[in-house]
Enzyme design. Structure first.
Site: not given
Length: 217
Positions: A10-12, A15
């Site tokens: 997941v990117s962050t 998230q």
């Protein structure tokens, strides 16, 4: 028994905490296991990075690849972009282990390389199209130079376009040639994949040779 190492990204951090994106990845992985995997199968490890797809340093991915190599297992991801959107990063990764992508259940490592190259070409085209549209909007109403200037600009644009298209095609042609395929077989592969030439036509062995020659120049 077929064995898998699961990798999600997941990117962050938000998230990662909320589960946004992760739930969809796990759903796709489960669909693959239940409908497309050889049986019986076993999950021997699960790893997750909370990082941007642009980051080259992925500690959990490295752990997943090490385990997959050690146990002769396949690395299973939900989508190809969970590994990366960069074709060179994907090329390096698929050299380290057998990659299985849930959303492309029948694709092998070689095909994944080609899909990654095509996806990168599409993103590059969209970016250039957007820039071209913005530039055209700026130039509306602006008086352009004389006929000579227009001709020079047009010729340069044609040359730049040909060079850019050859560079994009080389990302597909290069791996195929390195794999020992002939000019004819490469042209046939490109046509089967519906990759158009710069003029929207069918590939021929001579056109493939021009791409290779331009890359070597």
């Amino acid at each position: 028994m077929k064995r898998y190492v699961i990798y999600t990204r997941v990117s962050t951090a938000e998230q990662g905490k909320s589960g946004l994106g992760l739930e969809a990845q796990l759903r796709d992985i489960d669909l693959y296991l239940q409908n497309f995997s050889e049986t019986p199968w076993k999950i021997i490890g699960e790893f997750q990075d909370v990082q941007s797809g642009k980051a080259a340093d992925r500690p959990e991915l490295m752990k997943a690849l090490q385990l997959a190599r050690k146990e002769k297992a396949e690395l299973l991801v939900a989508k190809l972009d969970r590994l990366s959107r960069d074709v060179e990063f994907i090329a390096r990764t698929i050299k380290q282990a057998t990659i299985r992508v849930a959303s492309m259940p029948h694709a092998d490592n070689f095909q994944l390389h080609i899909y990654a190259a095509l996806a990168e070409q599409e993103r590059e085209f969209i970016s250039k199209r957007t820039k071209a549209a913005l530039q055209a909007a700026k130039e509306r109403g602006r008086q352009l130079g004389g006929l000579r200037d227009k001709t020079m600009k047009r010729n340069k644009a044609i040359q730049d376009k040909a060079r850019a298209e050859a560079d994009r095609a080389m990302k597909i042609v290069g791996p195929l040639r390195n794999a020992g395929q002939t000019l004819s077989s490469i042209a046939e592969t490109l046509n089967d994949m519906n990759v158009a030439t710069s003029r929207g036509g069918q590939w021929t062995p001579m056109q493939v040779k021009r791409v290779l020659d331009r890359a070597a120049a």
